[in-house]
Design a protein around this motif. Structure first.
Motif, PDB file in Angstrom:
ATOM      1  N   VAL A  31      -1.644 -55.727  -4.197  1.00 22.14           N
ATOM      2  CA  VAL A  31      -2.535 -54.915  -3.363  1.00 22.14           C
ATOM      3  C   VAL A  31      -3.080 -53.737  -4.161  1.00 22.14           C
ATOM      4  CG1 VAL A  31      -2.614 -53.405  -1.341  1.00 22.14           C
ATOM      5  CG2 VAL A  31      -1.495 -55.624  -1.200  1.00 22.14           C
ATOM      6  N   PHE A  32      -2.231 -53.095  -4.962  1.00 20.97           N
ATOM      7  CA  PHE A  32      -2.686 -51.974  -5.789  1.00 20.97           C
ATOM      8  C   PHE A  32      -3.727 -52.435  -6.797  1.00 20.97           C
ATOM      9  CE2 PHE A  32      -2.302 -49.220  -9.524  1.00 20.97           C
ATOM     10  CZ  PHE A  32      -2.583 -47.996  -8.932  1.00 20.97           C
ATOM     11  N   SER A  33      -3.533 -53.602  -7.393  1.00 24.52           N
ATOM     12  CA  SER A  33      -4.501 -54.129  -8.363  1.00 24.52           C
ATOM     13  C   SER A  33      -5.849 -54.416  -7.716  1.00 24.52           C
ATOM     14  CB  SER A  33      -3.964 -55.408  -9.000  1.00 24.52           C
ATOM     15  OG  SER A  33      -2.761 -55.163  -9.663  1.00 24.52           O
ATOM     16  N   ILE A  34      -5.830 -55.012  -6.547  1.00 21.61           N
ATOM     17  CA  ILE A  34      -7.083 -55.306  -5.839  1.00 21.61           C
ATOM     18  C   ILE A  34      -7.791 -54.008  -5.462  1.00 21.61           C
ATOM     19  CG2 ILE A  34      -8.053 -56.286  -3.727  1.00 21.61           C
ATOM     20  CD1 ILE A  34      -5.840 -58.438  -3.923  1.00 21.61           C
ATOM     21  N   ALA A  35      -7.047 -53.028  -4.971  1.00 21.20           N
ATOM     22  CA  ALA A  35      -7.643 -51.744  -4.601  1.00 21.20           C
ATOM     23  C   ALA A  35      -8.240 -51.050  -5.816  1.00 21.20           C
ATOM     24  CB  ALA A  35      -6.597 -50.852  -3.942  1.00 21.20           C
ATOM     25  N   THR A  36      -7.571 -51.134  -6.952  1.00 21.94           N
ATOM     26  CA  THR A  36      -8.082 -50.531  -8.185  1.00 21.94           C
ATOM     27  C   THR A  36      -9.385 -51.189  -8.604  1.00 21.94           C
ATOM     28  OG1 THR A  36      -5.825 -50.024  -8.875  1.00 21.94           O
ATOM     29  CG2 THR A  36      -7.512 -50.005 -10.585  1.00 21.94           C
ATOM     30  N   LEU A  37      -9.457 -52.500  -8.529  1.00 23.60           N
ATOM     31  CA  LEU A  37     -10.695 -53.201  -8.883  1.00 23.60           C
ATOM     32  C   LEU A  37     -11.848 -52.810  -7.967  1.00 23.60           C
ATOM     33  CD1 LEU A  37      -9.358 -56.778  -9.660  1.00 23.60           C
ATOM     34  CD2 LEU A  37     -10.270 -55.116 -11.272  1.00 23.60           C
ATOM     35  N   VAL A  38     -11.570 -52.651  -6.679  1.00 26.66           N
ATOM     36  CA  VAL A  38     -12.615 -52.258  -5.734  1.00 26.66           C
ATOM     37  C   VAL A  38     -13.126 -50.854  -6.056  1.00 26.66           C
ATOM     38  CG1 VAL A  38     -13.048 -51.674  -3.310  1.00 26.66           C
ATOM     39  CG2 VAL A  38     -11.838 -53.779  -3.894  1.00 26.66           C
ATOM     40  N   VAL A  39     -12.225 -49.931  -6.360  1.00 26.82           N
ATOM     41  CA  VAL A  39     -12.624 -48.562  -6.684  1.00 26.82           C
ATOM     42  C   VAL A  39     -13.421 -48.526  -7.979  1.00 26.82           C
ATOM     43  CG1 VAL A  39     -11.742 -46.293  -7.369  1.00 26.82           C
ATOM     44  CG2 VAL A  39     -10.760 -47.467  -5.403  1.00 26.82           C
ATOM     45  N   ILE A  40     -12.982 -49.242  -8.991  1.00 26.10           N
ATOM     46  CA  ILE A  40     -13.694 -49.257 -10.270  1.00 26.10           C
ATOM     47  C   ILE A  40     -15.082 -49.867 -10.110  1.00 26.10           C
ATOM     48  CG2 ILE A  40     -13.710 -50.307 -12.571  1.00 26.10           C
ATOM     49  CD1 ILE A  40     -10.670 -49.869 -12.614  1.00 26.10           C
ATOM     50  N   SER A  41     -15.197 -50.937  -9.346  1.00 27.06           N
ATOM     51  CA  SER A  41     -16.520 -51.542  -9.148  1.00 27.06           C
ATOM     52  C   SER A  41     -17.429 -50.612  -8.355  1.00 27.06           C
ATOM     53  CB  SER A  41     -16.399 -52.900  -8.466  1.00 27.06           C
ATOM     54  OG  SER A  41     -15.887 -52.757  -7.164  1.00 27.06           O
ATOM     55  N   GLY A  42     -16.875 -49.859  -7.407  1.00 27.62           N
ATOM     56  CA  GLY A  42     -17.661 -48.885  -6.659  1.00 27.62           C
ATOM     57  C   GLY A  42     -18.172 -47.769  -7.551  1.00 27.62           C
ATOM     58  N   ILE A  43     -17.326 -47.274  -8.434  1.00 23.69           N
ATOM     59  CA  ILE A  43     -17.741 -46.228  -9.376  1.00 23.69           C
ATOM     60  C   ILE A  43     -18.813 -46.761 -10.314  1.00 23.69           C
ATOM     61  CG2 ILE A  43     -16.959 -44.809 -11.316  1.00 23.69           C
ATOM     62  CD1 ILE A  43     -14.274 -44.528  -9.818  1.00 23.69           C
ATOM     63  N   ALA A  44     -18.645 -47.977 -10.794  1.00 23.47           N
ATOM     64  CA  ALA A  44     -19.644 -48.580 -11.681  1.00 23.47           C
ATOM     65  C   ALA A  44     -20.978 -48.734 -10.974  1.00 23.47           C
ATOM     66  CB  ALA A  44     -19.136 -49.931 -12.181  1.00 23.47           C
ATOM     67  N   ALA A  45     -20.965 -49.118  -9.708  1.00 19.97           N
ATOM     68  CA  ALA A  45     -22.209 -49.255  -8.949  1.00 19.97           C
ATOM     69  C   ALA A  45     -22.888 -47.904  -8.769  1.00 19.97           C
ATOM     70  CB  ALA A  45     -21.926 -49.898  -7.596  1.00 19.97           C
ATOM     71  N   LEU A  46     -22.121 -46.861  -8.514  1.00 15.52           N
ATOM     72  CA  LEU A  46     -22.692 -45.519  -8.372  1.00 15.52           C
ATOM     73  C   LEU A  46     -23.314 -45.047  -9.681  1.00 15.52           C
ATOM     74  CD1 LEU A  46     -20.054 -43.672  -6.169  1.00 15.52           C
ATOM     75  CD2 LEU A  46     -22.362 -44.318  -5.533  1.00 15.52           C
ATOM     76  N   LEU A  47     -22.631 -45.300 -10.774  1.00 15.19           N
ATOM     77  CA  LEU A  47     -23.172 -44.901 -12.077  1.00 15.19           C
ATOM     78  C   LEU A  47     -24.428 -45.671 -12.421  1.00 15.19           C
ATOM     79  CD1 LEU A  47     -19.884 -44.561 -14.168  1.00 15.19           C
ATOM     80  CD2 LEU A  47     -21.355 -42.714 -13.295  1.00 15.19           C
ATOM     81  N   GLU A  48     -24.475 -46.927 -12.029  1.00 12.90           N
ATOM     82  CA  GLU A  48     -25.658 -47.755 -12.278  1.00 12.90           C
ATOM     83  C   GLU A  48     -26.856 -47.250 -11.474  1.00 12.90           C
ATOM     84  OE1 GLU A  48     -27.838 -50.635 -14.108  1.00 12.90           O
ATOM     85  OE2 GLU A  48     -25.745 -50.176 -14.521  1.00 12.90           O
ATOM     86  N   GLN A  49     -26.615 -46.841 -10.247  1.00 17.49           N
ATOM     87  CA  GLN A  49     -27.693 -46.331  -9.393  1.00 17.49           C
ATOM     88  C   GLN A  49     -28.213 -44.996  -9.874  1.00 17.49           C
ATOM     89  OE1 GLN A  49     -26.289 -46.186  -5.368  1.00 17.49           O
ATOM     90  NE2 GLN A  49     -26.598 -48.374  -5.023  1.00 17.49           N
ATOM     91  N   SER A  50     -27.351 -44.172 -10.471  1.00 22.32           N
ATOM     92  CA  SER A  50     -27.793 -42.855 -10.923  1.00 22.32           C
ATOM     93  C   SER A  50     -28.707 -42.947 -12.136  1.00 22.32           C
ATOM     94  CB  SER A  50     -26.585 -41.970 -11.234  1.00 22.32           C
ATOM     95  OG  SER A  50     -25.883 -42.473 -12.359  1.00 22.32           O
TER      96      SER A  50
END
Length: 51
Positions: A31-50
């Motif tokens: 569960v921790f690994s899946i949550a970490t992947l979701v957070v990292i992908s969210g941060i990457a998407a935000l950086l891509e949009q900026s």
């Protein structure tokens, strides 16, 4: 039907009436690994949009 449930330290993954149950520290690690992947992908998407 697909479902993923996490409660009371137990991870349950079901797919087409076949279920796998994982208990204890392994379930928490998954569960921790899946949550970490979701957070990292969210941060990457935000950086891509900026850009």
């Amino acid at each position: 039907m697909n479902s993923i449930n996490f409660s009371k330290g137990e991870l349950s993954v079901c797919h087409k009436d076949n279920c796998v149950n994982v208990r204890g520290d392994v379930a928490k690690a998954i569960v921790f690994s899946i949550a970490t992947l979701v957070v990292i992908s969210g941060i990457a998407a935000l950086l891509e949009q900026s850009n």
